[in-house]
Write a protein that holds these residues in place. Structure first.
Motif, PDB file in Angstrom:
ATOM      1  N   ALA A 278       0.871  -1.170   0.000  1.00  0.00           N
ATOM      2  CA  ALA A 278       0.000   0.000   0.000  1.00  0.00           C
ATOM      3  C   ALA A 278       0.906   1.216   0.000  1.00  0.00           C
ATOM      4  O   ALA A 278       1.607   1.478   0.972  1.00  0.00           O
ATOM      5  CB  ALA A 278      -0.897  -0.003   1.232  1.00  0.00           C
ATOM      6  N   ILE A 279       0.928   1.941  -1.110  1.00  0.00           N
ATOM      7  CA  ILE A 279       1.840   3.072  -1.269  1.00  0.00           C
ATOM      8  C   ILE A 279       1.011   4.318  -1.525  1.00  0.00           C
ATOM      9  O   ILE A 279       0.276   4.394  -2.500  1.00  0.00           O
ATOM     10  CB  ILE A 279       2.812   2.826  -2.441  1.00  0.00           C
ATOM     11  N   GLY A 280       1.122   5.301  -0.655  1.00  0.00           N
ATOM     12  CA  GLY A 280       0.397   6.555  -0.806  1.00  0.00           C
ATOM     13  C   GLY A 280      -0.548   6.794   0.356  1.00  0.00           C
ATOM     14  O   GLY A 280      -0.832   5.904   1.164  1.00  0.00           O
ATOM     15  N   ASP A 281      -1.039   8.012   0.467  1.00  0.00           N
ATOM     16  CA  ASP A 281      -1.948   8.390   1.547  1.00  0.00           C
ATOM     17  C   ASP A 281      -3.235   7.576   1.471  1.00  0.00           C
ATOM     18  O   ASP A 281      -3.832   7.428   0.412  1.00  0.00           O
ATOM     19  CB  ASP A 281      -2.291   9.875   1.471  1.00  0.00           C
ATOM     20  N   ARG A 282      -3.646   7.045   2.609  1.00  0.00           N
ATOM     21  CA  ARG A 282      -4.913   6.319   2.764  1.00  0.00           C
ATOM     22  C   ARG A 282      -5.038   5.109   1.837  1.00  0.00           C
ATOM     23  O   ARG A 282      -6.135   4.705   1.482  1.00  0.00           O
ATOM     24  CB  ARG A 282      -6.101   7.281   2.597  1.00  0.00           C
ATOM     25  N   SER A 283      -3.938   4.542   1.410  1.00  0.00           N
ATOM     26  CA  SER A 283      -3.963   3.333   0.571  1.00  0.00           C
ATOM     27  C   SER A 283      -4.068   2.113   1.454  1.00  0.00           C
ATOM     28  O   SER A 283      -3.510   2.074   2.551  1.00  0.00           O
ATOM     29  CB  SER A 283      -2.692   3.239  -0.272  1.00  0.00           C
ATOM     30  N   ARG A 284      -4.787   1.083   0.976  1.00  0.00           N
ATOM     31  CA  ARG A 284      -4.946  -0.156   1.736  1.00  0.00           C
ATOM     32  C   ARG A 284      -4.904  -1.339   0.789  1.00  0.00           C
ATOM     33  O   ARG A 284      -5.458  -1.284  -0.300  1.00  0.00           O
ATOM     34  CB  ARG A 284      -6.281  -0.209   2.467  1.00  0.00           C
ATOM     35  N   VAL A 285      -4.267  -2.412   1.250  1.00  0.00           N
ATOM     36  CA  VAL A 285      -4.294  -3.685   0.543  1.00  0.00           C
ATOM     37  C   VAL A 285      -5.112  -4.627   1.415  1.00  0.00           C
ATOM     38  O   VAL A 285      -4.770  -4.870   2.569  1.00  0.00           O
ATOM     39  CB  VAL A 285      -2.883  -4.256   0.319  1.00  0.00           C
ATOM     40  N   ILE A 286      -6.192  -5.141   0.858  1.00  0.00           N
ATOM     41  CA  ILE A 286      -7.082  -6.019   1.609  1.00  0.00           C
ATOM     42  C   ILE A 286      -7.095  -7.369   0.918  1.00  0.00           C
ATOM     43  O   ILE A 286      -7.278  -7.450  -0.298  1.00  0.00           O
ATOM     44  CB  ILE A 286      -8.511  -5.438   1.659  1.00  0.00           C
ATOM     45  N   GLY A 287      -6.897  -8.418   1.673  1.00  0.00           N
ATOM     46  CA  GLY A 287      -6.923  -9.762   1.111  1.00  0.00           C
ATOM     47  C   GLY A 287      -5.649 -10.508   1.406  1.00  0.00           C
ATOM     48  O   GLY A 287      -4.711  -9.976   2.002  1.00  0.00           O
TER      49      GLY A 287
ATOM     50  N   SER B  79      -6.386   4.799  -2.709  1.00  0.00           N
ATOM     51  CA  SER B  79      -6.505   3.582  -3.505  1.00  0.00           C
ATOM     52  C   SER B  79      -6.669   2.372  -2.594  1.00  0.00           C
ATOM     53  O   SER B  79      -6.324   2.406  -1.424  1.00  0.00           O
ATOM     54  CB  SER B  79      -5.275   3.401  -4.409  1.00  0.00           C
ATOM     55  N   GLU B  80      -7.247   1.318  -3.149  1.00  0.00           N
ATOM     56  CA  GLU B  80      -7.535   0.118  -2.347  1.00  0.00           C
ATOM     57  C   GLU B  80      -7.514  -1.077  -3.281  1.00  0.00           C
ATOM     58  O   GLU B  80      -8.038  -1.050  -4.372  1.00  0.00           O
ATOM     59  CB  GLU B  80      -8.910   0.269  -1.704  1.00  0.00           C
ATOM     60  N   ARG B  81      -6.864  -2.171  -2.846  1.00  0.00           N
ATOM     61  CA  ARG B  81      -6.856  -3.417  -3.602  1.00  0.00           C
ATOM     62  C   ARG B  81      -7.561  -4.474  -2.781  1.00  0.00           C
ATOM     63  O   ARG B  81      -7.264  -4.673  -1.627  1.00  0.00           O
ATOM     64  CB  ARG B  81      -5.432  -3.880  -3.922  1.00  0.00           C
TER      65      ARG B  81
ATOM     66  N   VAL C 192       5.344  -5.777 -10.730  1.00  0.00           N
ATOM     67  CA  VAL C 192       4.519  -4.943  -9.855  1.00  0.00           C
ATOM     68  C   VAL C 192       3.151  -5.614  -9.834  1.00  0.00           C
ATOM     69  O   VAL C 192       2.427  -5.593 -10.822  1.00  0.00           O
ATOM     70  CB  VAL C 192       4.419  -3.493 -10.379  1.00  0.00           C
ATOM     71  N   THR C 193       2.814  -6.261  -8.697  1.00  0.00           N
ATOM     72  CA  THR C 193       1.619  -7.084  -8.621  1.00  0.00           C
ATOM     73  C   THR C 193       0.827  -6.787  -7.359  1.00  0.00           C
ATOM     74  O   THR C 193       1.395  -6.690  -6.275  1.00  0.00           O
ATOM     75  CB  THR C 193       2.012  -8.575  -8.593  1.00  0.00           C
ATOM     76  N   ASP C 194      -0.503  -6.673  -7.497  1.00  0.00           N
ATOM     77  CA  ASP C 194      -1.435  -6.555  -6.364  1.00  0.00           C
ATOM     78  C   ASP C 194      -1.057  -5.458  -5.382  1.00  0.00           C
ATOM     79  O   ASP C 194      -0.916  -5.699  -4.187  1.00  0.00           O
ATOM     80  CB  ASP C 194      -1.559  -7.897  -5.625  1.00  0.00           C
ATOM     81  N   ASN C 195      -0.908  -4.256  -5.858  1.00  0.00           N
ATOM     82  CA  ASN C 195      -0.559  -3.125  -5.015  1.00  0.00           C
ATOM     83  C   ASN C 195      -1.684  -2.100  -5.013  1.00  0.00           C
ATOM     84  O   ASN C 195      -2.477  -2.030  -5.935  1.00  0.00           O
ATOM     85  CB  ASN C 195       0.713  -2.447  -5.526  1.00  0.00           C
ATOM     86  N   ALA C 196      -1.702  -1.297  -3.973  1.00  0.00           N
ATOM     87  CA  ALA C 196      -2.585  -0.135  -3.913  1.00  0.00           C
ATOM     88  C   ALA C 196      -1.681   1.080  -3.988  1.00  0.00           C
ATOM     89  O   ALA C 196      -0.949   1.373  -3.048  1.00  0.00           O
ATOM     90  CB  ALA C 196      -3.387  -0.151  -2.618  1.00  0.00           C
ATOM     91  N   LEU C 197      -1.683   1.759  -5.127  1.00  0.00           N
ATOM     92  CA  LEU C 197      -0.770   2.878  -5.365  1.00  0.00           C
ATOM     93  C   LEU C 197      -1.549   4.183  -5.511  1.00  0.00           C
ATOM     94  O   LEU C 197      -2.453   4.281  -6.327  1.00  0.00           O
ATOM     95  CB  LEU C 197       0.042   2.642  -6.640  1.00  0.00           C
ATOM     96  N   GLY C 198      -1.196   5.182  -4.727  1.00  0.00           N
ATOM     97  CA  GLY C 198      -1.806   6.495  -4.876  1.00  0.00           C
ATOM     98  C   GLY C 198      -2.801   6.814  -3.782  1.00  0.00           C
ATOM     99  O   GLY C 198      -3.153   5.970  -2.953  1.00  0.00           O
TER     100      GLY C 198
END
Length: 140
Positions: free
Chosen positions: A89-98, A137-139, A128-134
């Motif tokens: 999770a890269i960036g403000d308020r970014s989240r990777v879920i899962g 953003s949320e994955r 670059v796989t399964d990221n939340a960038l920016g």
């Protein structure tokens, strides 16, 4: 690969000096052809020796002959990785879920990489796989 500022300055200095030497040889040819012949011979020998020294220095300093290695450079606010970027999770308020994801079979993680990013950029030497960038953003 990007050229450094010092390398650009060096190229311009060499170009200006070569132009001035060429102009000087043309003037010498007009004024005294015999002197121009000797001057051109000496100038050619000096330039050839300088080119030889530059070639030897370049070969000695080359990353391929010094054992290789990974060069990773990031600009101001930039993110650079020499290998894979996976599940971040890269960036403000970014989240990777899962569940976390593993790198693919064709990844460049073990290879030498030359990675460079500019201001606020993102670069990777591998996948670059399964990221939340920016922002926001949320994955899933």
């Amino acid at each position: 690969m990007a050229v450094s500022r010092a390398a650009r300055v060096a190229v311009w200095v060499v170009a200006v000096v070569a132009g001035m030497v060429s102009a000087g040889l043309v003037v010498a040819l007009v004024v005294d052809p015999d002197m121009a012949d000797r001057t051109a011979s000496v100038t050619g020998a000096v330039v050839g020796l300088a080119a030889f020294v530059l070639a030897v220095v370049t070969l000695v300093r080359s990353p391929g002959t010094s054992g290789g290695g990974r060069r990773v450079r990031g600009g101001r606010g930039g993110i650079a990785a020499g290998g894979n970027i996976t599940g971040n999770a890269i960036g403000d308020r970014s989240r990777v879920i899962g569940p976390p994801t593993t790198a693919g079979p064709g990844s460049a993680g073990g290879q030498d990489a030359d990675v460079r990013t500019g201001r606020d950029g993102i670069a990777a030497g591998g996948d670059v796989t399964d990221n939340a960038l920016g922002d926001d953003s949320e994955r899933r």
